[in-house]
Motif scaffolding. Structure first.
Motif, PDB file in Angstrom:
ATOM      1  N   GLY A  87       0.818  -1.212   0.000  1.00  0.00           N
ATOM      2  CA  GLY A  87       0.000   0.000   0.000  1.00  0.00           C
ATOM      3  C   GLY A  87       0.847   1.255   0.000  1.00  0.00           C
ATOM      4  N   GLU A  88       0.269   2.344  -0.488  1.00  0.00           N
ATOM      5  CA  GLU A  88       1.014   3.593  -0.609  1.00  0.00           C
ATOM      6  C   GLU A  88       1.523   4.104   0.735  1.00  0.00           C
ATOM      7  OE1 GLU A  88      -0.855   6.884  -2.689  1.00  0.00           O
ATOM      8  OE2 GLU A  88       0.988   8.030  -2.494  1.00  0.00           O
ATOM      9  N   GLU A  89       0.745   3.881   1.798  1.00  0.00           N
ATOM     10  CA  GLU A  89       1.155   4.430   3.092  1.00  0.00           C
ATOM     11  C   GLU A  89       1.972   3.444   3.912  1.00  0.00           C
ATOM     12  OE1 GLU A  89       0.966   7.389   2.879  1.00  0.00           O
ATOM     13  OE2 GLU A  89      -0.630   7.556   1.394  1.00  0.00           O
ATOM     14  N   ILE A 103      -2.856  -1.199  -2.944  1.00  0.00           N
ATOM     15  CA  ILE A 103      -3.814  -0.262  -2.339  1.00  0.00           C
ATOM     16  C   ILE A 103      -3.343   1.174  -2.480  1.00  0.00           C
ATOM     17  CG2 ILE A 103      -4.950   0.408  -0.194  1.00  0.00           C
ATOM     18  CD1 ILE A 103      -4.070  -2.335   0.920  1.00  0.00           C
ATOM     19  N   ASP A 104      -4.196   2.040  -3.007  1.00  0.00           N
ATOM     20  CA  ASP A 104      -3.970   3.483  -2.897  1.00  0.00           C
ATOM     21  C   ASP A 104      -5.155   4.027  -2.095  1.00  0.00           C
ATOM     22  OD1 ASP A 104      -3.426   6.137  -3.098  1.00  0.00           O
ATOM     23  OD2 ASP A 104      -2.779   6.043  -5.183  1.00  0.00           O
ATOM     24  N   PRO A 105      -4.940   4.298  -0.799  1.00  0.00           N
ATOM     25  CA  PRO A 105      -6.084   4.619   0.065  1.00  0.00           C
ATOM     26  C   PRO A 105      -6.756   5.935  -0.300  1.00  0.00           C
ATOM     27  CG  PRO A 105      -4.020   4.907   1.254  1.00  0.00           C
ATOM     28  CD  PRO A 105      -3.667   4.261  -0.061  1.00  0.00           C
ATOM     29  N   ILE A 106      -5.971   6.926  -0.745  1.00  0.00           N
ATOM     30  CA  ILE A 106      -6.558   8.127  -1.352  1.00  0.00           C
ATOM     31  C   ILE A 106      -5.697   8.465  -2.567  1.00  0.00           C
ATOM     32  CG2 ILE A 106      -7.276  10.534  -1.133  1.00  0.00           C
ATOM     33  CD1 ILE A 106      -7.432  10.241   1.863  1.00  0.00           C
ATOM     34  N   ASP A 107      -6.233   8.259  -3.748  1.00  0.00           N
ATOM     35  CA  ASP A 107      -5.519   8.713  -4.941  1.00  0.00           C
ATOM     36  C   ASP A 107      -6.123  10.068  -5.307  1.00  0.00           C
ATOM     37  OD1 ASP A 107      -3.557   8.348  -7.007  1.00  0.00           O
ATOM     38  OD2 ASP A 107      -5.269   8.283  -8.376  1.00  0.00           O
ATOM     39  N   GLY A 108      -5.226  11.068  -5.316  1.00  0.00           N
ATOM     40  CA  GLY A 108      -5.717  12.446  -5.473  1.00  0.00           C
ATOM     41  C   GLY A 108      -5.704  13.146  -4.129  1.00  0.00           C
ATOM     42  N   ARG A 229       2.721   1.429  -8.744  1.00  0.00           N
ATOM     43  CA  ARG A 229       1.730   0.430  -9.186  1.00  0.00           C
ATOM     44  C   ARG A 229       0.379   0.618  -8.490  1.00  0.00           C
ATOM     45  NH1 ARG A 229       2.105  -3.512 -12.687  1.00  0.00           N
ATOM     46  NH2 ARG A 229       4.343  -3.161 -12.817  1.00  0.00           N
ATOM     47  N   TRP A 230       0.397   1.092  -7.229  1.00  0.00           N
ATOM     48  CA  TRP A 230      -0.896   1.262  -6.531  1.00  0.00           C
ATOM     49  C   TRP A 230      -1.738   2.363  -7.170  1.00  0.00           C
ATOM     50  CZ3 TRP A 230       3.566   1.632  -3.110  1.00  0.00           C
ATOM     51  CH2 TRP A 230       4.103   2.917  -3.026  1.00  0.00           C
ATOM     52  N   ASP A 231      -1.077   3.310  -7.882  1.00  0.00           N
ATOM     53  CA  ASP A 231      -1.847   4.363  -8.565  1.00  0.00           C
ATOM     54  C   ASP A 231      -2.681   3.778  -9.705  1.00  0.00           C
ATOM     55  OD1 ASP A 231      -0.629   6.679  -7.259  1.00  0.00           O
ATOM     56  OD2 ASP A 231       1.151   6.308  -8.488  1.00  0.00           O
ATOM     57  N   PHE A 232      -2.119   2.787 -10.406  1.00  0.00           N
ATOM     58  CA  PHE A 232      -2.750   2.383 -11.666  1.00  0.00           C
ATOM     59  C   PHE A 232      -3.250   0.942 -11.716  1.00  0.00           C
ATOM     60  CE2 PHE A 232       1.858   1.624 -12.658  1.00  0.00           C
ATOM     61  CZ  PHE A 232       1.809   0.316 -13.107  1.00  0.00           C
TER      62      PHE A 232
HETATM   63 CA    CA Z   1      -1.772   7.743  -5.882  1.00  0.00          CA
END
Ligand code: CA
Ligand code: IPD
Length: 279
Positions: A87-89, A103-108, A229-232
């Motif tokens: 995950g991103e975090e 996992i991207d928990p908040i993208d943007g 990779r979690w972004d897309f």
């Molecule tokens: Ca992202």
């Protein structure tokens, strides 16, 4: 036709879907993206006050990013304790099943902090680079994009498809920029050259939602250099299942180096131009 020796099939040559319950994976991705989406909206007022930065002074993170990632990780660990989770975090759990969640928990997150309604939760699961199920929730818009490998993509349960074929000169192209100043200088030069040659550019601020926009024909294409990779992961599956061609600049699978997603007719001309421009 003979099945590949690794247990794959003609439509699934690498055997990525062998021994997996795609329905279960799809339901879990959707459930977690929806629940995390509700959580980040509820947490927003307090979370914005906790904003700090990560990879650069313009790369924000909030307590809601971390809380949403915890919610998703807990849900996966309960349902599928043997899967790997990234995950991103910081989620980094190594499992034994051969399946990995991205996992991207908040993208943007920048949009989230400013109150712009283009942010989402992205959850995908795959085997290696081959995604099997994914979901992207935009909680403010009340939109849930989802896909399962080989079964098409949906928006709030209804099937979606990429837009009609367009020439490059008539294409509405979404893109995004990294957080490092030097990378942005190069990305800005590419946009400056491309903009006069197309209909227009959109920079909406969430790679996951950009890919979903390709999937439902709200833009004709999307490209970006250097995503994680979690972004897309979820967005590429959704776009591909909706009929988009998604690759890197060399025609290989989308990568953390580069991603181009476009309707099939536009993909070649756009990718060739991006290569010429040194994107
Ligand atoms: Ca992202
Ligand atoms: C960012 C967004 C943005 C893209 C950046 C990503 P974040 O993710 O997807 O649109 O241009 O490259 O890092 O930081 O909001 O999760």
């Amino acid at each position: 036709m003979t099945a590949p020796a690794d247990g794959g099939s003609a439509t699934d040559p690498a055997g990525a879907t062998a021994d997996v319950d795609l329905d279960e994976l799809g339901r879990l991705a959707v459930d977690l993206a929806e629940r995390a989406g509700e959580a980040i909206v509820e947490l927003r007022d307090g979370a914005v006050a906790t904003t700090t930065t990560k990879s650069s002074p313009t790369d924000p993170v909030t307590e809601a990013d971390r809380a949403a990632e915890r919610l998703i990780v807990d849900g996966i660990r309960r349902a599928r304790p043997d899967d790997t989770i990234t995950g991103e975090e910081g989620a980094d759990h190594v499992g034994t099943s051969g399946l990995e969640w991205h996992i991207d928990p908040i993208d943007g997150t920048t949009n989230y902090v400013y109150g712009l309604p283009a942010y989402g939760v992205s959850v995908a699961v795959g085997r290696g680079e081959r995604m099997l199920a994914g979901a992207v929730a935009n909680p403010v818009a009340g939109e849930l994009f989802a896909a399962v490998a080989g079964r098409g993509a949906t928006l709030n349960g209804d099937p979606i498809r990429v837009g009609r074929p367009v020439e490059l000169s008539a294409a509405l192209v979404a893109t995004g920029f990294g957080y490092a100043a030097e990378r942005r200088r190069g990305q800005a030069a590419v946009v400056a050259a491309l903009l006069p040659e197309i209909r227009d550019i959109r920079r909406m601020g969430s790679a996951a939602l950009d890919l979903c926009a390709v999937a439902c024909g709200r833009v004709d294409a999307y490209y970006e250099l250097g995503l994680n990779r979690w972004d897309f992961a979820a967005g590429v599956l959704i776009a591909a299942e909706a009929g988009a061609r998604c690759t890197d600049l060399g025609g290989g699978p989308p990568s953390t180096e580069f991603l181009v997603a476009a309707s099939p007719e536009l993909h070649g001309p756009l990718t060739r131009r991006l290569v010429e421009l040194g994107a």
